[in-house]
Design an enzyme around this catalytic site. Structure first.
Site, PDB file in Angstrom:
ATOM      1  N   THR A 330      38.723  63.137  20.957  1.00  0.00           N
ATOM      2  CA  THR A 330      40.034  61.839  20.484  1.00  0.00           C
ATOM      3  C   THR A 330      40.761  62.226  20.940  1.00  0.00           C
ATOM      4  O   THR A 330      40.580  62.437  22.302  1.00  0.00           O
ATOM      5  CB  THR A 330      40.148  62.513  19.172  1.00  0.00           C
ATOM      6  OG1 THR A 330      40.523  63.743  19.038  1.00  0.00           O
ATOM      7  CG2 THR A 330      39.758  62.364  17.683  1.00  0.00           C
ATOM      8  N   ASP A 331      42.305  61.176  21.044  1.00  0.00           N
ATOM      9  CA  ASP A 331      42.984  61.068  21.876  1.00  0.00           C
ATOM     10  C   ASP A 331      44.074  61.908  22.140  1.00  0.00           C
ATOM     11  O   ASP A 331      44.880  61.447  21.714  1.00  0.00           O
ATOM     12  CB  ASP A 331      43.596  59.265  21.779  1.00  0.00           C
ATOM     13  CG  ASP A 331      42.117  58.311  21.946  1.00  0.00           C
ATOM     14  OD1 ASP A 331      41.849  58.374  22.954  1.00  0.00           O
ATOM     15  OD2 ASP A 331      42.472  57.129  21.649  1.00  0.00           O
ATOM     16  N   SER A 356      49.556  63.971  21.857  1.00  0.00           N
ATOM     17  CA  SER A 356      48.938  62.355  22.034  1.00  0.00           C
ATOM     18  C   SER A 356      48.940  61.755  23.429  1.00  0.00           C
ATOM     19  O   SER A 356      50.109  61.723  23.632  1.00  0.00           O
ATOM     20  CB  SER A 356      50.200  61.781  20.954  1.00  0.00           C
ATOM     21  OG  SER A 356      50.119  60.308  20.963  1.00  0.00           O
ATOM     22  N   ARG A 357      47.694  61.496  23.878  1.00  0.00           N
ATOM     23  CA  ARG A 357      47.212  60.828  24.426  1.00  0.00           C
ATOM     24  C   ARG A 357      47.615  60.035  25.333  1.00  0.00           C
ATOM     25  O   ARG A 357      47.789  59.788  25.899  1.00  0.00           O
ATOM     26  CB  ARG A 357      45.678  61.270  24.745  1.00  0.00           C
ATOM     27  CG  ARG A 357      45.677  62.379  25.805  1.00  0.00           C
ATOM     28  CD  ARG A 357      44.474  63.694  26.052  1.00  0.00           C
ATOM     29  NE  ARG A 357      44.331  64.631  25.026  1.00  0.00           N
ATOM     30  CZ  ARG A 357      42.727  64.749  24.810  1.00  0.00           C
ATOM     31  NH1 ARG A 357      42.975  64.156  24.195  1.00  0.00           N
ATOM     32  NH2 ARG A 357      42.874  66.408  24.183  1.00  0.00           N
ATOM     33  N   VAL A 358      47.429  59.063  24.200  1.00  0.00           N
ATOM     34  CA  VAL A 358      48.123  57.293  24.380  1.00  0.00           C
ATOM     35  C   VAL A 358      49.428  57.162  24.098  1.00  0.00           C
ATOM     36  O   VAL A 358      49.852  56.030  24.537  1.00  0.00           O
ATOM     37  CB  VAL A 358      46.615  56.668  24.086  1.00  0.00           C
ATOM     38  CG1 VAL A 358      45.375  56.682  24.745  1.00  0.00           C
ATOM     39  CG2 VAL A 358      46.654  56.692  22.670  1.00  0.00           C
TER      40      VAL A 358
END
Ligand SMILES: Nc1ncnc2c1ncn2[C@@H]1O[C@H](COP(=O)(O)OP(=O)(O)OP(=O)(O)O)[C@@H](O)[C@H]1O
Ligand SMILES: [Mg+2]
Length: 497
Positions: A330-331, A356-358
């Site tokens: 997941t991102d 939360s990477r994006v």
């Protein structure tokens, strides 16, 4: 010659050859079948007794078939044939406001589902050319998520935590927050207790979000094949909206149960077990599933599909096999912590390990500005709090930081099913940053919070309107908003004046 005779004469009346297989043995929703050499992977198989299943494992001389119907009436020796088709589900707007099983059969007694089409449950994920970067926000209405771990449309964010730490509630609250947005939500319950599903559906209905939802249920007592296929079926239903230029959100509750079902099927079909007895392909199964969430390019209609898979941990162990797999697919992940939950800090998001990477790039400008240094400040506060717990004299500067942190922690607490508007989130963060809550008692902070939306609407109406429309805050708007908040602080502090 009449038309009818012509039809009779042209009908293929000769013998037709058909492969018929035989059930060799059957146990716990999985049948081993011999005598069907041409069956392909995922092909739908039809038993003479009327039941269906699909080919999950192909071996040179036999097939592992996962049943989609109860196995009660089946026994060794029964005949079965391939259908040449794969498992399909109905898709389209006819599913909205319905509760269905993973094959799209109604479970709510509201009559048959009107489908726009019927699509395979296993479909390829969009390729790299068809994708766009994640640019638009998902407003979850949950303050701690929107400020610190903002999500974007097309993102895949894992919700992970111990049993009963509010995982389902966080996902359901996100769905409730979409009731006035253009997002369509699919809630897939895999192996969840009927009472838990009932509670989720009730919450959606009570808060007016159910009409934009599809609920797909495969309870713990349904055949493992149905449970296995449920997330894929939900994805297909959601993809239909994505592919038509719309925006969809899918919640899969939860993939730990799904992984357990996958393991059960793998062991019954005698695949070799690997780590924690899961077969080696469990990573691939979940990666294949979650890759289908995407933001599509303008050429493909610009639709999006956001995925919120849920996973369960034991004793907070994030490094167990399935959670680590899902974290790497997941991102980002929102980690819910049992200790925080017991202390009453709900939603119990552990800010030190969540990420939360994006989505951060998609955050509404007003909120991004307000929340810029929030995460760092909060992390510093949590560390400082541990140090100062041992007593001793505290410098006034440190004391001020501690007060600020405690107020922030208080506002990050949020009751369930009470999504916040963007403007209220911005205002609350501003109020903390500007120290407007420092002099209030915890009860007064609660009062402030409850009275705030009305105060904003009354005194700074243009701000409220501008903000929800564009997500930006001009200098004047900001000043007006702060003035309104200051007045409110004064009113809360001395209610009689
Ligand atoms: N923000 C909140 N405020 C108050 N109560 C909450 C909040 N979030 C969750 N709860 C309550 O906590 C309980 C557990 O929540 P929930 O069922 O969402 O947890 P879960 O992690 O999904 O549990 P399970 O592991 O059983 O699936 C529920 O009774 C729910 O109402
Ligand atoms: Mg749950």
């Amino acid at each position: 010659m009449t038309e009818a005779t012509a039809r009779v004469q042209s009908a293929p009346l000769g013998p037709t050859a058909e492969h018929r297989g035989r059930v060799e043995d059957i146990a716990d929703g999985v049948a081993m079948i011999s005598g069907l050499p041409d069956v392909r992977l995922d092909e739908l198989l039809h038993f003479d007794g009327g039941q269906f299943g699909f080919a999950q494992v192909l071996e040179p001389d036999r097939i592992g078939c996962v049943l989609l119907d109860a196995a009660r009436a089946l026994q060794a020796g029964d005949a079965v044939r391939g259908t040449g088709d794969v498992v399909r589900v109905p898709v389209g707007r006819g599913l909205l406001g319905r509760i269905v099983d993973p094959l799209g059969r109604p479970l709510d007694g509201k009559g048959p589902v009107v489908a726009a089409a019927s699509l395979p449950v296993e479909r390829d994920a969009p390729g790299i050319i068809d994708r766009e970067l994640v640019t638009d926000p998902v407003q979850t209405g949950v303050l701690v998520v929107d400020t610190l771990f903002a999500l974007g449309r097309g993102q895949r964010e894992l919700i992970v935590g111990d049993p009963a730490t509010g995982k389902t509630t966080l996902a359901i609250d996100t769905i409730i927050a979409q009731k006035d947005s253009d997002m369509i939500c699919i809630y897939v319950a895999v192996g969840q207790k009927t009472s838990a599903v009932r509670r989720a559906v009730d919450a959606l209905e009570t808060h007016g979000a159910f009409d934009r939802c599809v609920v797909v249920v495969a309870g713990p007592a349904t055949p493992p094949g149905l449970q296995w296929i449920a997330p894929f079926a939900g994805m297909t239903m959601a993809e239909h909206f994505r592919d038509n230029g719309q925006h969809a959100l899918i919640v899969i509750d939860d993939l730990s149960k799904h992984a357990a079902t996958h393991r059960e099927i793998a062991l019954l079909t005698r695949q070799s077990p690997g780590r924690e007895a899961y077969p080696g392909d469990v990573f691939y199964v979940h990666a294949r599933l979650l890759e289908r969430a995407a933001k599509l390019s303008a050429a493909r209609g610009g639709g999006s599909l956001t995925a919120l898979p849920i996973a369960q941990t034991e004793a907070g162990n994030l490094s167990a096999y399935i959670p680590t797999n899902l974290i790497s697919i997941t991102d980002g992940q929102i980690v819910l912590d049992a200790r925080l939950f017991q202390e009453g800090q709900k939603p119990a998001v552990d800010v030190s390990v969540s990420v939360s990477r994006v989505g951060g790039k998609t955050q509404a400008p007003a909120l991004r500005d307000a929340a810029k240094s929030l995460r760092l400040d909060y992390a510093q506060f949590l560390e400082m709090e541990i140090f100062t717990r041992f007593g001793g004299t505290i410098e006034p500067r440190v004391q001020a930081q501690l007060t600020r942190g405690q107020r922030l922690r208080a506002v990050l607490r949020q009751p369930q099913h009470a999504p916040m508007r963007l403007i209220d989130e911005v205002a609350l963060v501003l109020a903390v940053q500007e120290g407007l809550l420092d002099s209030l008692t915890p009860e007064q902070v609660g009062t402030f919070r409850d009275a705030m939306p009305k105060a904003i609407d009354e005194t700074a109406i243009s701000v409220a309107r501008g903000n929800t429309a564009t997500g930006t805050l001009t200098k004047e708007d900001r000043a007006a908003l702060l003035a309104a908040l200051r007045t409110l602080t004064a009113a809360v502090e001395s209610p009689d004046v």
